[in-house]
Design a protein around this motif. Structure first.
Motif, PDB file in Angstrom:
ATOM      1  N   ALA A  72      77.027  25.884 -33.608  1.00 60.29           N
ATOM      2  CA  ALA A  72      78.137  25.056 -34.055  1.00 60.29           C
ATOM      3  C   ALA A  72      77.887  23.566 -33.867  1.00 60.29           C
ATOM      4  O   ALA A  72      78.544  22.752 -34.526  1.00 60.29           O
ATOM      5  CB  ALA A  72      79.401  25.464 -33.297  1.00 60.29           C
ATOM      6  N   ASP A  73      76.975  23.199 -32.965  1.00 60.72           N
ATOM      7  CA  ASP A  73      76.734  21.770 -32.712  1.00 60.72           C
ATOM      8  C   ASP A  73      75.640  21.187 -33.590  1.00 60.72           C
ATOM      9  O   ASP A  73      75.282  20.016 -33.443  1.00 60.72           O
ATOM     10  CB  ASP A  73      76.381  21.554 -31.249  1.00 60.72           C
ATOM     11  N   LEU A  74      75.097  21.973 -34.529  1.00 60.19           N
ATOM     12  CA  LEU A  74      74.052  21.496 -35.430  1.00 60.19           C
ATOM     13  C   LEU A  74      74.667  21.089 -36.768  1.00 60.19           C
ATOM     14  O   LEU A  74      75.319  21.910 -37.422  1.00 60.19           O
ATOM     15  CB  LEU A  74      73.007  22.596 -35.653  1.00 60.19           C
ATOM     16  N   PRO A  75      74.498  19.840 -37.200  1.00 54.49           N
ATOM     17  CA  PRO A  75      75.058  19.435 -38.500  1.00 54.49           C
ATOM     18  C   PRO A  75      74.407  20.213 -39.647  1.00 54.49           C
ATOM     19  O   PRO A  75      73.202  20.442 -39.655  1.00 54.49           O
ATOM     20  CB  PRO A  75      74.721  17.944 -38.579  1.00 54.49           C
ATOM     21  N   LYS A  76      75.238  20.638 -40.593  1.00 54.56           N
ATOM     22  CA  LYS A  76      74.749  21.351 -41.781  1.00 54.56           C
ATOM     23  C   LYS A  76      75.089  20.553 -43.030  1.00 54.56           C
ATOM     24  O   LYS A  76      76.207  20.059 -43.176  1.00 54.56           O
ATOM     25  CB  LYS A  76      75.372  22.749 -41.900  1.00 54.56           C
ATOM     26  N   GLU A  77      74.118  20.453 -43.914  1.00 51.66           N
ATOM     27  CA  GLU A  77      74.294  19.698 -45.144  1.00 51.66           C
ATOM     28  C   GLU A  77      73.814  20.495 -46.343  1.00 51.66           C
ATOM     29  O   GLU A  77      73.132  21.497 -46.195  1.00 51.66           O
ATOM     30  CB  GLU A  77      73.527  18.361 -45.072  1.00 51.66           C
ATOM     31  N   SER A  78      74.196  20.030 -47.535  1.00 53.28           N
ATOM     32  CA  SER A  78      73.777  20.533 -48.844  1.00 53.28           C
ATOM     33  C   SER A  78      74.369  21.913 -49.132  1.00 53.28           C
ATOM     34  O   SER A  78      75.066  22.519 -48.313  1.00 53.28           O
ATOM     35  CB  SER A  78      72.249  20.566 -48.973  1.00 53.28           C
ATOM     36  N   GLY A  79      74.039  22.425 -50.333  1.00 52.82           N
ATOM     37  CA  GLY A  79      74.609  23.693 -50.786  1.00 52.82           C
ATOM     38  C   GLY A  79      73.700  24.876 -50.601  1.00 52.82           C
ATOM     39  O   GLY A  79      73.907  25.915 -51.246  1.00 52.82           O
ATOM     40  N   ARG A  80      72.654  24.787 -49.740  1.00 51.78           N
ATOM     41  CA  ARG A  80      71.725  25.902 -49.576  1.00 51.78           C
ATOM     42  C   ARG A  80      72.352  27.092 -48.867  1.00 51.78           C
ATOM     43  O   ARG A  80      71.775  28.173 -48.838  1.00 51.78           O
ATOM     44  CB  ARG A  80      70.485  25.436 -48.815  1.00 51.78           C
ATOM     45  N   PHE A  81      73.574  26.920 -48.304  1.00 50.87           N
ATOM     46  CA  PHE A  81      74.243  28.023 -47.622  1.00 50.87           C
ATOM     47  C   PHE A  81      75.124  28.850 -48.568  1.00 50.87           C
ATOM     48  O   PHE A  81      75.760  29.804 -48.127  1.00 50.87           O
ATOM     49  CB  PHE A  81      75.100  27.487 -46.466  1.00 50.87           C
ATOM     50  N   ASP A  82      75.165  28.477 -49.860  1.00 49.38           N
ATOM     51  CA  ASP A  82      75.993  29.228 -50.814  1.00 49.38           C
ATOM     52  C   ASP A  82      75.573  30.684 -50.895  1.00 49.38           C
ATOM     53  O   ASP A  82      76.413  31.598 -50.855  1.00 49.38           O
ATOM     54  CB  ASP A  82      75.891  28.595 -52.207  1.00 49.38           C
ATOM     55  N   LEU A  83      74.268  30.934 -51.006  1.00 44.15           N
ATOM     56  CA  LEU A  83      73.773  32.304 -51.182  1.00 44.15           C
ATOM     57  C   LEU A  83      74.076  33.184 -49.969  1.00 44.15           C
ATOM     58  O   LEU A  83      74.619  34.289 -50.152  1.00 44.15           O
ATOM     59  CB  LEU A  83      72.280  32.280 -51.486  1.00 44.15           C
ATOM     60  N   PRO A  84      73.760  32.780 -48.734  1.00 41.00           N
ATOM     61  CA  PRO A  84      74.097  33.655 -47.613  1.00 41.00           C
ATOM     62  C   PRO A  84      75.595  33.863 -47.444  1.00 41.00           C
ATOM     63  O   PRO A  84      76.030  34.949 -47.034  1.00 41.00           O
ATOM     64  CB  PRO A  84      73.481  32.950 -46.399  1.00 41.00           C
ATOM     65  N   ILE A  85      76.416  32.857 -47.755  1.00 39.95           N
ATOM     66  CA  ILE A  85      77.863  33.036 -47.645  1.00 39.95           C
ATOM     67  C   ILE A  85      78.351  34.056 -48.665  1.00 39.95           C
ATOM     68  O   ILE A  85      79.144  34.961 -48.345  1.00 39.95           O
ATOM     69  CB  ILE A  85      78.585  31.678 -47.828  1.00 39.95           C
ATOM     70  N   ALA A  86      77.869  33.942 -49.915  1.00 43.35           N
ATOM     71  CA  ALA A  86      78.295  34.883 -50.956  1.00 43.35           C
ATOM     72  C   ALA A  86      77.842  36.304 -50.628  1.00 43.35           C
ATOM     73  O   ALA A  86      78.622  37.267 -50.784  1.00 43.35           O
ATOM     74  CB  ALA A  86      77.738  34.443 -52.310  1.00 43.35           C
ATOM     75  N   LEU A  87      76.615  36.471 -50.157  1.00 43.70           N
ATOM     76  CA  LEU A  87      76.138  37.809 -49.796  1.00 43.70           C
ATOM     77  C   LEU A  87      76.912  38.352 -48.601  1.00 43.70           C
ATOM     78  O   LEU A  87      77.178  39.562 -48.520  1.00 43.70           O
ATOM     79  CB  LEU A  87      74.643  37.757 -49.480  1.00 43.70           C
ATOM     80  N   GLY A  88      77.275  37.471 -47.672  1.00 40.12           N
ATOM     81  CA  GLY A  88      78.078  37.918 -46.538  1.00 40.12           C
ATOM     82  C   GLY A  88      79.433  38.424 -46.964  1.00 40.12           C
ATOM     83  O   GLY A  88      79.932  39.432 -46.427  1.00 40.12           O
ATOM     84  N   VAL A  89      80.054  37.748 -47.925  1.00 44.20           N
ATOM     85  CA  VAL A  89      81.348  38.212 -48.439  1.00 44.20           C
ATOM     86  C   VAL A  89      81.200  39.575 -49.102  1.00 44.20           C
ATOM     87  O   VAL A  89      82.022  40.485 -48.894  1.00 44.20           O
ATOM     88  CB  VAL A  89      81.924  37.175 -49.422  1.00 44.20           C
ATOM     89  N   LEU A  90      80.135  39.759 -49.885  1.00 39.69           N
ATOM     90  CA  LEU A  90      79.925  41.035 -50.557  1.00 39.69           C
ATOM     91  C   LEU A  90      79.608  42.150 -49.561  1.00 39.69           C
ATOM     92  O   LEU A  90      80.055  43.296 -49.736  1.00 39.69           O
ATOM     93  CB  LEU A  90      78.792  40.909 -51.578  1.00 39.69           C
ATOM     94  N   MET A  91      78.855  41.844 -48.498  1.00 39.39           N
ATOM     95  CA  MET A  91      78.566  42.854 -47.485  1.00 39.39           C
ATOM     96  C   MET A  91      79.818  43.219 -46.694  1.00 39.39           C
ATOM     97  O   MET A  91      80.051  44.392 -46.389  1.00 39.39           O
ATOM     98  CB  MET A  91      77.475  42.359 -46.536  1.00 39.39           C
ATOM     99  N   ALA A  92      80.614  42.223 -46.358  1.00 39.78           N
ATOM    100  CA  ALA A  92      81.826  42.495 -45.567  1.00 39.78           C
ATOM    101  C   ALA A  92      82.843  43.308 -46.343  1.00 39.78           C
ATOM    102  O   ALA A  92      83.641  44.053 -45.741  1.00 39.78           O
ATOM    103  CB  ALA A  92      82.440  41.174 -45.111  1.00 39.78           C
ATOM    104  N   THR A  93      82.842  43.187 -47.663  1.00 42.14           N
ATOM    105  CA  THR A  93      83.780  43.956 -48.483  1.00 42.14           C
ATOM    106  C   THR A  93      83.189  45.261 -48.995  1.00 42.14           C
ATOM    107  O   THR A  93      83.864  45.998 -49.726  1.00 42.14           O
ATOM    108  CB  THR A  93      84.241  43.098 -49.677  1.00 42.14           C
ATOM    109  N   GLY A  94      81.948  45.559 -48.663  1.00 40.89           N
ATOM    110  CA  GLY A  94      81.338  46.815 -49.088  1.00 40.89           C
ATOM    111  C   GLY A  94      80.797  46.813 -50.491  1.00 40.89           C
ATOM    112  O   GLY A  94      80.363  47.866 -50.991  1.00 40.89           O
ATOM    113  N   GLN A  95      80.779  45.671 -51.157  1.00 44.68           N
ATOM    114  CA  GLN A  95      80.240  45.620 -52.518  1.00 44.68           C
ATOM    115  C   GLN A  95      78.714  45.523 -52.515  1.00 44.68           C
ATOM    116  O   GLN A  95      78.082  45.790 -53.538  1.00 44.68           O
ATOM    117  CB  GLN A  95      80.842  44.418 -53.268  1.00 44.68           C
ATOM    118  N   LEU A  96      78.121  45.130 -51.400  1.00 47.22           N
ATOM    119  CA  LEU A  96      76.685  45.148 -51.203  1.00 47.22           C
ATOM    120  C   LEU A  96      76.402  46.141 -50.083  1.00 47.22           C
ATOM    121  O   LEU A  96      76.778  45.927 -48.927  1.00 47.22           O
ATOM    122  CB  LEU A  96      76.156  43.755 -50.827  1.00 47.22           C
ATOM    123  N   ARG A  97      75.758  47.240 -50.436  1.00 55.06           N
ATOM    124  CA  ARG A  97      75.551  48.326 -49.471  1.00 55.06           C
ATOM    125  C   ARG A  97      74.076  48.402 -49.090  1.00 55.06           C
ATOM    126  O   ARG A  97      73.213  48.548 -49.948  1.00 55.06           O
ATOM    127  CB  ARG A  97      76.004  49.660 -50.062  1.00 55.06           C
TER     128      ARG A  97
END
Length: 532
Positions: A72-97
């Motif tokens: 949490a103390d490391l600054p994050k920049e740019s949009g390179r986190f879009d892919l892991p966030i989207a895959l995380g949402v799909l995994m958490a909802t069971g759409q990516l098995r």
């Protein structure tokens, strides 16, 4: 599954840090909360991820979504986190098995980076090579999933598995083994750069252009063999610049790792990647260059400067005394440390700067001091003021000081030097011997390594002590002499430093200023009078 954890990474200068992307979906009013010291560009990923998931044919969950980017103390920049966030949402909802074996064995070694467009396509990201290098160093078994546009460059890292995908849907199909994406290779990227490398070799200047300067050419080869810095001084028109410009032509090609490090530095520079294949870089800044342009810096982002862009190559400072005093003094630390630390209000970047300095300087403002035919019009005070622009501490960090003499015969009739290709082969063999013996070039030997690899006989030790006392050399200069003697022995292919090697190393430290010449002269006078 209401919780998903995936690996990603955050860029920091020319290195990256592992970031755990944790996505939790719980009951509550619909919201999308992103925590973990994210910048505005990262927080905007909430809208990109939502639209990209829907555009890719998946369902966006209704509930309280919390995304944590750890640490949490490391600054994050740019949009390179879009892919892991989207895959995380799909995994958490069971759409990516994923199967239990995949989650246990494969998921810990999977790293995801990529920016999503609203259509679900993966967009190119910044500095993919830096991310690939850092991920591979931390996890040799890593599998990097990223946009296909950047996969070829990331695949330059030998041993790293890179999966280049075009869209979010392609990544999901690959992870579910419905449509396997073949690992990317560096063939396309390397094929283009090989042509650039051939072009770079063809346009190199040749050492055979130099005529009648046999000793200067030998010292230039000595500097190239041990990666020593060199200062060429002398009257105007004797060929200092011509010699310095030929140094890159006798340097051997970069290794694959060195080339990757250079590409990584260029990828975060203001001008982007300007690759010259496997040829070492050669930077020639003008004397009016500013400190941030030479050393690195910027108002918000600390960009690498010329000394970092010359990493594993050479930096040529022509008319050394015309540079600003503050600019020259700032070179003292990177010359010894091989890196430069740039601090800003909210960040500090460390860029490598392992360059070989080659400098040329006139002895006075008019340029004709000690010229056999031209008359110098400078006063003694003006000469001292001009030569004092280059400080003693900086001169101590330059290994070779050589006064290039004027030609006493016709340039056309003088004997040309050997071709660069022949000398380059000898330099490559000499450097290979050094790396095999000690792991670094002679110019980069530390104090403990000098005691181990630069051993002198008792007689040669007394000779070196006598020269150091006569010329008032510091410990730093004495160590430089030992490194030069080691390089001279390596040029002969010998393991033991002999008298001729030490004599050549001492010869390489010719006095630059009139003050230094006067000090040596009066030392000899006092020594002679005491004997009488």
């Amino acid at each position: 599954m209401a919780l998903a954890v995936l690996n990603s990474c955050a860029l920091s200068g020319i290195s990256s840090t592992l970031v755990r992307t944790e996505v939790h979906i719980g009951a509550g009013l619909p919201s999308f909360l992103l925590v973990g010291l994210a910048s505005t560009g990262v927080k905007e990923s909430r809208d990109r991820v939502r639209t990209a998931i829907i555009s890719s044919g998946f369902e966006f969950p209704v509930g309280r979504i919390t995304v944590n980017l750890s640490p949490a103390d490391l600054p994050k920049e740019s949009g390179r986190f879009d892919l892991p966030i989207a895959l995380g949402v799909l995994m958490a909802t069971g759409q990516l098995r994923l199967s239990p074996s995949q989650r246990k064995a494969l998921l810990p070694h999977l790293y995801f980076v990529g920016e999503l467009s609203l259509s679900g396509a993966l967009c190119s990201i910044q500095s993919p090579l830096i991310l690939a290098l850092s991920i591979f160093k931390s996890d040799p078994q890593a599998i990097l999933v990223m946009p296909r546009a950047d996969a070829a460059m990331a695949a330059l890292v030998d041993g790293l598995t890179v999966i280049g995908a075009n869209s979010l849907r392609d990544v999901v199909a690959h992870l579910e083994s419905r449509q396997i994406i073949e690992a990317s290779t560096a063939s396309d990227f390397n094929g283009f750069k090989d042509e650039m490398a051939d072009f770079a070799v063809e346009r190199d200047l040749c050492l055979s252009d130099v005529r009648g300067q046999k000793q200067a050419c030998y010292l230039l080869e000595l500097a190239a063999c041990g990666a020593h810095s060199i200062l060429l001084s002398g009257p105007s028109g004797v060929g200092k610049t011509m010699l310095a410009q030929r140094l890159p032509s006798i340097l051997p090609n970069l290794s694959n790792l060195q080339r990757l490090e250079l590409l990584a530095i260029q990828s975060v520079s203001a001008n982007g990647i300007v690759d010259t294949g496997f040829r070492p870089p050669h930077k020639v800044p003008h004397s009016s260059i500013s400190d941030p342009a030479l050393l690195g810096g910027g108002s918000h982002t600390a960009y690498p400067g010329e000394i970092s862009l010359a990493h594993h190559g050479s930096l040529f400072l022509d008319e050394l005394a015309e540079f600003k005093r503050s600019t020259l003094e700032a070179l003292r630390v990177p010359l010894e440390a091989g890196e430069i630390s740039i601090a800003r209000l909210n960040s500090q970047q460390i860029y490598p700067a392992l360059f070989q300095l080659v400098a040329a300087a006139n002895p006075c403002a008019c340029g004709y001091l000690d010229h056999p035919e031209q008359t110098c019009v400078c006063t003694h005070r003006a000469i001292n003021q001009y030569q004092s622009r280059i400080s003693g501490p900086l001169l101590e960090r330059i290994d070779i000081h050589y006064k290039v003499p004027p030609l006493m015969t016709s340039w056309i009739e003088a004997e040309p030097a050997e071709p660069s290709e022949v000398v380059r082969q000898r330099v490559a063999e000499c450097r290979e011997r050094q790396l095999k013996r000690q792991g670094v070039f002679n110019a980069h030997l530390k104090s403990g390594q000098i005691r181990q690899y630069c051993v002198l006989s008792p007689e040669l030790q007394r000779e070196l002590e006598s020269a150091a006392q006569q010329k008032a050399w510091s410990t730093r200069v004495v160590q430089s002499i030992l490194r030069l003697a080691r390089s001279a022995a390596d040029m002969r292919g010998a393991e033991v430093i002999e008298g001729d090697d030490l004599a050549m190393a001492i010869y390489c430290r010719q006095p630059f200023s009139k003050k230094e010449e006067g000090r040596i002269y009066w030392h000899e006078v006092r020594k002679g009078s005491s004997i009488n």
